[in-house]
Design an enzyme around this catalytic site. Structure first.
Site, short mmCIF file in Angstrom:
data_model
loop_
_atom_site.label_atom_id
_atom_site.label_comp_id
_atom_site.label_asym_id
_atom_site.label_seq_id
_atom_site.Cartn_x
_atom_site.Cartn_y
_atom_site.Cartn_z
N ASN A 116 0.83 -1.22 0.00
CA ASN A 116 0.00 0.00 0.00
C ASN A 116 0.86 1.26 0.00
OD1 ASN A 116 -2.41 1.77 0.59
ND2 ASN A 116 -1.26 2.08 2.49
N GLN A 168 -8.39 5.22 1.40
CA GLN A 168 -7.65 4.52 0.35
C GLN A 168 -6.66 5.38 -0.43
OE1 GLN A 168 -10.90 2.37 -1.65
NE2 GLN A 168 -10.56 0.70 -0.19
N ASP A 177 1.73 6.92 0.16
CA ASP A 177 0.69 6.04 -0.35
C ASP A 177 0.80 5.82 -1.86
OD1 ASP A 177 -1.77 4.73 0.87
OD2 ASP A 177 -2.62 5.65 -0.94
N ASP A 207 -0.78 -6.60 3.38
CA ASP A 207 -0.79 -5.66 4.49
C ASP A 207 -1.65 -4.43 4.15
OD1 ASP A 207 0.45 -4.53 7.03
OD2 ASP A 207 1.11 -3.01 5.58
N HIS A 211 -6.63 -0.17 2.87
CA HIS A 211 -6.17 1.12 2.35
C HIS A 211 -5.87 1.08 0.85
CE1 HIS A 211 -6.19 2.68 6.40
NE2 HIS A 211 -5.69 1.51 6.76
N GLU A 233 -5.59 -8.23 4.67
CA GLU A 233 -5.82 -7.73 6.02
C GLU A 233 -6.77 -6.54 5.94
OE1 GLU A 233 -4.07 -5.31 9.67
OE2 GLU A 233 -3.78 -4.81 7.57
C1 LM2 Z 1 -0.57 -2.75 9.10
N1 LM2 Z 1 -1.57 -3.34 8.63
O1 LM2 Z 1 -2.54 -2.73 8.00
C2 LM2 Z 1 0.44 -3.46 9.91
O2 LM2 Z 1 -0.08 -4.71 10.36
C3 LM2 Z 1 0.82 -2.56 11.06
O3 LM2 Z 1 1.66 -3.22 11.95
C4 LM2 Z 1 1.47 -1.31 10.47
O4 LM2 Z 1 1.75 -0.34 11.49
C5 LM2 Z 1 0.57 -0.63 9.47
N2 LM2 Z 1 -0.44 -1.42 8.89
C6 LM2 Z 1 1.41 -0.06 8.33
O5 LM2 Z 1 1.93 -1.09 7.55
C7 LM2 Z 1 3.04 -0.42 12.07
C8 LM2 Z 1 3.03 0.21 13.46
C9 LM2 Z 1 3.02 1.72 13.40
C10 LM2 Z 1 4.14 2.22 12.51
C11 LM2 Z 1 3.92 1.63 11.12
C12 LM2 Z 1 5.00 2.05 10.12
O6 LM2 Z 1 1.90 -0.26 14.20
O7 LM2 Z 1 3.22 2.22 14.72
O8 LM2 Z 1 4.14 3.62 12.47
O9 LM2 Z 1 3.99 0.19 11.21
O10 LM2 Z 1 6.27 1.63 10.56
C13 LM2 Z 1 5.35 4.27 12.87
C14 LM2 Z 1 5.11 5.23 14.02
C15 LM2 Z 1 4.15 6.34 13.54
C16 LM2 Z 1 4.74 7.07 12.34
C17 LM2 Z 1 5.05 6.02 11.25
C18 LM2 Z 1 5.71 6.63 10.04
O11 LM2 Z 1 4.54 4.52 15.11
O12 LM2 Z 1 3.98 7.29 14.61
O13 LM2 Z 1 3.79 8.01 11.82
O14 LM2 Z 1 5.91 4.99 11.77
O15 LM2 Z 1 7.00 7.10 10.34
C19 LM2 Z 1 4.19 9.35 11.77
CA CA Z 2 -3.68 3.53 -0.29
#
Ligand code: LM2
Ligand code: CA
Length: 475
Positions: A116, A168, A177, A207, A211, A233
């Site tokens: 995505n 999306q 995106d 994943d 979206h 998912e």
């Molecule tokens: C998913 N499924 O739809 C994954 O299962 C999930 O684990 C992912 O989030 C999400 N979607 C994106 O693939 C994880 C995690 C987030 C993390 C993102 C990106 O839960 O906390 O975000 O991966 O690594 C982190 C920071 C967030 C920040 C982002 C971008 O927590 O605060 O946003 O990175 O730098 C500014």
């Molecule tokens: Ca998208």
């Protein structure tokens, strides 16, 4: 052609790999998967040979294999910067070797496909394998025109999940995106997925599929070989326009409602039986549902029941694995108190290749970073053989006494669980043949359950689960 993970597909996959390797003994495979969250490729390969193959697991869901941003958090895996297979979890060669070794023991590999979006970094950087990138530029792969610019929210971040266009085409937590409607972008994603298929993976978790427009997912999947397994998912939200059902044209979907319904019973302290006479409401059809107790996101958020709940967690897994709805995936991660904390690393910054052959065989007080090894717990692993033994036999209405509950898979097996604080006795009318059966959740047949005159009598200590089936008769 729908890509579902019905038992038949997994069995066909197992048969293929068994044929390719004559030295493997012909253990029957199940449809049960295990999500080995943040486990490196070399460790997964060992795990296939030491625990998963022998137990009868059918497939492993891996963490994302592509190059990502650098960092210590587990979630760097979800910020791709290129499609090179080189990450903290291992190299391309290690990934390819894992697929071969797992296949040789009948265990298929499902790779987590992050398609995505790319990184969520606003500043330019260099990825784990050395690829230079900017938020909207990944040299050799994507340029700014390949990304959505939703223009619907001030900073282009998703704000309102009730707005399909935002969900999306805007950015999920600042993650760049991809314009998955564009032929060039689709072709690039297809090339990545085909590369993984060329190494022998059985299919993909998509994943953040919610979206991506379902039509985009379908268009991408249509370019892949027809037997590719797809698990989208799509978290079922309340009052949201994007529904899991939209993605059934591409394959299976994770059914989050199942996990919620299961978990709530351990909060309420009493069991509720689903309406077995009808399709379960708010659930996709069974043959296209991937079910789970928790996963890496829900154990850090909404999940009512996780490895921390010990015996109750085992019980939830037993109930799921004994059910006749969906294709189950057992979640196996590591203990944590900080939701961002990554898995243990080596001095060189890669993830420690720790397996479970000698790991925890049951609930315990885990230290942060310890792998929980749920898939080898005494009260969980034997449920894989239970599932093979009961096959397609339907689930029959069960009995509930106080905090205990038991049900049967017609004529083939039965389970009983007790979430109360004192011993419980359950008598379950059953069509299983009269015999003394091993409680397969206690090693070495040390405990037996007798079926006499069409009644199974279970005596359960507080927190105990019990399972019997026709392939494990005591004497
Ligand atoms: C998913 N499924 O739809 C994954 O299962 C999930 O684990 C992912 O989030 C999400 N979607 C994106 O693939 C994880 C995690 C987030 C993390 C993102 C990106 O839960 O906390 O975000 O991966 O690594 C982190 C920071 C967030 C920040 C982002 C971008 O927590 O605060 O946003 O990175 O730098 C500014
Ligand atoms: Ca998208």
């Amino acid at each position: 052609m729908k890509r579902t993970v019905a038992a038949g597909a997994i069995l066909a996959l197992a048969a293929l790999s068994l044929a390719a390797c004559s030295s493997t003994d012909e253990t029957t495979r199940s449809d049960v998967g295990v999500q080995l969250f943040q486990m490196p490729w070399t460790a997964i390969a060992d795990e296939c040979e030491s625990t998963l193959g022998p137990a009868g697991y059918g497939w492993v869901l891996t963490s994302p294999p592509q190059e990502s941003i650098t960092g210590d958090e587990w979630w760097v895996s979800y910020q791709p910067v290129s499609y090179q297979l080189d990450s903290r979890l291992g190299t391309r060669d290690e990934f390819a070797d894992m697929v071969k070794r797992c296949d040789a023991v009948g265990v298929g590999i499902i790779a987590d496909a992050v398609i995505n979006h790319m990184s969520g970094q606003s500043a330019p950087g260099t990825g784990f394998a050395g690829s230079a990138y900017e938020h909207h530029s990944y040299p050799g792969l994507y340029e700014p025109a390949d990304f959505h610019d939703c223009g619907l929210t001030g900073d282009n971040d998703i704000r309102n999940y009730r707005d399909r266009a935002q969900v999306q085409t805007c950015e999920l937590v600042n993650l760049a995106d991809l314009d998955t409607s564009a032929p060039r972008v689709r072709a690039t994603i297809v090339a990545y997925l085909n590369d993984l298929l060329s190494l022998g993976v059985a299919g993909f978790r998509i994943d953040a599929a919610k979206h991506i427009a379902a039509t985009d997912v379908e268009a991408i999947v249509a370019e892949l070989p027809a037997n590719t397994t797809i698990m989208s998912e799509v978290i079922r939200g309340s009052g949201e326009p994007v529904l899991p059902e939209e993605y059934l044209g591409a394959g299976s979907v994770f059914e989050f409602t199942y996990a919620r319904d299961l978990g709530i019973q351990f909060v309420s302290g009493s069991f509720t039986e689903p309406d077995l006479s009808n399709e379960r409401p708010q659930h996709v059809p069974s043959d296209q549902a991937i079910v789970f107790v928790d996963n890496h996101d829900t154990e850090r958020g909404e999940a009512q029941i996780t490895y921390r709940d010990g015996d109750a967690y085992a019980m939830a897994n037993v109930l799921m694995l004994a059910d006749d709805y969906g294709t189950p995936v057992v979640y196996s991660g590591y203990a944590f108190s900080d939701r961002d904390a990554g898995a243990k690393t080596t001095a060189s910054g890669t993830i420690e290749p720790v397996g479970c052959a000698e790991g925890a065989h049951g609930p315990q007080d885990f230290a942060d970073g310890d792998r929980t090894c749920i898939h080898v717990w005494d009260a969980i692993a034997p449920m894989v053989a239970f599932r093979i033994a009961v096959g397609e036999a339907p689930r029959l209405p069960g009995v509930m006494v106080d905090d205990a509950y038991a049900f049967e898979r017609e004529g083939r097996g039965a389970v009983a669980v007790n979430q109360g604080e004192s011993e419980a006795t359950l008598t379950l009318p059953t069509t299983m043949p009269d015999a003394t059966y091993c409680d397969v959740l206690v090693p070495e047949c040390a405990v037996t359950v007798t079926v006499d005159n069409g009644t199974a009598t279970f005596t359960l200590a507080a927190g105990q689960s019990s399972a019997i089936h026709v392939e494990a008769v005591a004497r």
